[in-house]
Design an enzyme around this catalytic site. Structure first.
Site, PDB file in Angstrom:
ATOM      1  N   CYS A 187       0.829  -1.201   0.000  1.00  0.00           N
ATOM      2  CA  CYS A 187       0.000   0.000   0.000  1.00  0.00           C
ATOM      3  C   CYS A 187       0.863   1.250   0.000  1.00  0.00           C
ATOM      4  O   CYS A 187       1.894   1.299   0.663  1.00  0.00           O
ATOM      5  CB  CYS A 187      -0.830  -0.042   1.275  1.00  0.00           C
ATOM      6  N   THR A 189      -0.813   4.419   0.250  1.00  0.00           N
ATOM      7  CA  THR A 189      -1.718   5.514   0.631  1.00  0.00           C
ATOM      8  C   THR A 189      -1.008   6.564   1.485  1.00  0.00           C
ATOM      9  O   THR A 189      -1.209   7.770   1.319  1.00  0.00           O
ATOM     10  CB  THR A 189      -2.928   4.945   1.395  1.00  0.00           C
TER      11      THR A 189
HETATM   12  P1  5GP Z   1      -0.380  -6.722   4.353  1.00  0.00           P
HETATM   13  O1  5GP Z   1      -0.752  -7.932   5.174  1.00  0.00           O
HETATM   14  O2  5GP Z   1       0.192  -7.087   3.040  1.00  0.00           O
HETATM   15  O3  5GP Z   1       0.465  -5.758   5.122  1.00  0.00           O
HETATM   16  O4  5GP Z   1      -1.741  -5.929   4.092  1.00  0.00           O
HETATM   17  C1  5GP Z   1      -2.810  -6.514   3.383  1.00  0.00           C
HETATM   18  C2  5GP Z   1      -3.897  -5.473   3.193  1.00  0.00           C
HETATM   19  O5  5GP Z   1      -3.421  -4.354   2.446  1.00  0.00           O
HETATM   20  C3  5GP Z   1      -5.089  -5.933   2.401  1.00  0.00           C
HETATM   21  O6  5GP Z   1      -5.952  -6.775   3.109  1.00  0.00           O
HETATM   22  C4  5GP Z   1      -5.735  -4.604   2.005  1.00  0.00           C
HETATM   23  O7  5GP Z   1      -6.555  -4.100   3.033  1.00  0.00           O
HETATM   24  C5  5GP Z   1      -4.544  -3.682   1.865  1.00  0.00           C
HETATM   25  N1  5GP Z   1      -4.247  -3.419   0.452  1.00  0.00           N
HETATM   26  C6  5GP Z   1      -4.116  -4.309  -0.554  1.00  0.00           C
HETATM   27  N2  5GP Z   1      -3.826  -3.707  -1.720  1.00  0.00           N
HETATM   28  C7  5GP Z   1      -3.783  -2.383  -1.453  1.00  0.00           C
HETATM   29  C8  5GP Z   1      -3.546  -1.227  -2.269  1.00  0.00           C
HETATM   30  O8  5GP Z   1      -3.277  -1.280  -3.464  1.00  0.00           O
HETATM   31  N3  5GP Z   1      -3.602  -0.024  -1.636  1.00  0.00           N
HETATM   32  C9  5GP Z   1      -3.884   0.071  -0.305  1.00  0.00           C
HETATM   33  N4  5GP Z   1      -3.978   1.288   0.228  1.00  0.00           N
HETATM   34  N5  5GP Z   1      -4.089  -0.995   0.497  1.00  0.00           N
HETATM   35  C10 5GP Z   1      -4.043  -2.210  -0.078  1.00  0.00           C
END
Ligand code: 5GP
Length: 358
Positions: A187, A189
């Protein structure tokens, strides 16, 4: 004048769990199963409250089978057709742990869910996932899904602050609120928009509010901590801070059960790494949509994650870490963990001297 909240808000790296004297004999005896009733749905759920993210790489049919062996949940990505999901549900008895994800495309998404219900007689559990859960329409949309699927366990998000948690539970009629704005490994953001909330504090504040809501029948609101876990310790800290469920993308990415673009060794053709990307990245939008719309910035990144073998290995490592955390802090079960856990703020969580650097 700046409108600013001067309280310090914390991330996983800002804290450690304090060891405490306990009667919990060994980590083997720690019970990680939870038994949940829900604010709206009459279903009960029993299992290990870990979830694979509904990203198109990790929210796969094979992940569902693997995590179901641990009684853990997989939220399927939303690009599976209803036909494919029906076939899967008919063939594998996994529906309580394999949930269907939907976005905000009202007609199309409800149509998919109706078809699954009609052809399998299952009211599927539902993950309503949008990048920004703060839009006014979102609450109405969740309530509309609830009206059509009164008995499904419904999870919705993402948000990161308590007022939206109570709105989603009370007026959106969802059972579980997914919490996390910006912590995800894929992400961007926080880099593109500068928006977010430190995840450990978001979990603590949101779970406090959710658990304070009580339905007519005495059932509580629940939260799922989504994003930002990189190590088993982060998963343990999420539960300790009050998460009922924890969702993982990056930690499960690169396991055998993932789908997508694998990079292989030229000589042996064995899997070397997986191309992993955020669901709002340019890559994901090009794959599933009409490319990056000009008014939207891409808030997801693309990375290569080394091949990790079976998901089972990652899950066992995580569950081992969480058991150990419970045992160290005096909890004999995951249910008691957040009650016994105490945190300490730190400047450094671990010794990162690596052997290669010596
Ligand atoms: P991780 O476990 O990889 O740290 O986080 C997974 C979460 O990242 C997902 O469940 C979703 O909520 C968030 N996420 C997935 N793709 C994106 C994206 O392209 N942008 C953002 N802002 N969040 C994402």
């Amino acid at each position: 004048m700046l409108k600013i909240d001067n309280d310090i808000k914390l991330d996983f790296d800002d804290v450690l769990l304090v060891p405490q004297r306990s009667y919990a004999a060994s980590r083997k005896e720690v019970n990680l199963k939870r038994n949940f009733k829900f604010y709206w749905s009459d279903k009960e759920w029993h299992g290990v409250p870990l979830m694979a993210a509904n990203m198109d790489t990790t929210g796969t049919f094979n992940m569902g089978i693997s995590l179901n062996n641990h009684e853990a949940i997989t939220c399927l990505h939303k690009y599976y057709s209803s036909d494919a999901i029906e076939g899967y549900y008919k063939y594998y008895n996994v529906e309580s742990n394999v949930w269907v994800s939907i976005g905000m495309d009202v007609e199309h998404e409800l149509e998919r869910l109706f078809k699954i219900e009609d052809n399998t007689s299952i009211q599927p559990n539902i993950c309503i996932d949008i990048a920004n859960g703060y839009t006014e329409k979102f609450i109405d949309y969740c309530a509309k899904v609830r009206l059509e699927f009164p008995n499904s366990i419904i999870m919705a998000g993402n948000v990161a602050t308590p007022e939206m948690v109570s709105e989603l539970i009370l007026h959106g009629e969802v059972d579980i609120v997914k919490v996390g704005i910006g912590p995800g490994s894929a992400c961007t953001t926080r880099l593109k928009a500068g928006v977010g909330y430190p995840q450990l504090s978001a979990i603590a504040e949101c779970s406090h509010v959710a658990h304070g809501l009580r339905s007519d029948t005495g059932r509580l609101g629940l939260i799922c901590a989504d994003g930002g876990c990189r190590y088993p310790a982060d998963v343990a800290k999420a539960y300790a801070a009050g998460a009922d469920f924890v969702m993982l993308g990056g930690m499960l990415a690169g396991t055998e059960e993932c789908e997508g673009e694998w990079i292989k060794y030229a000589d042996t053709h064995e899997k070397k790494s997986l191309v992993f990307y955020g669901m709002s990245s340019k890559k994901a939008q090009e794959k599933h949509g009409d490319g990056l719309l000009s008014y939207r910035s891409s808030e997801g990144r693309v990375k290569e994650i080394p091949y990790k073998g079976k998901a089972e290995l990652v899950v066992n490592d995580i569950l081992g870490g969480v058991r150990s955390a419970c045992a160290y802090t005096g909890a004999t079960s995951l249910k008691d963990f957040s009650k016994t856990a105490r945190f300490v703020r730190v400047n450094r969580t671990h010794n990162d001297l690596s052997v290669e650097e010596v």
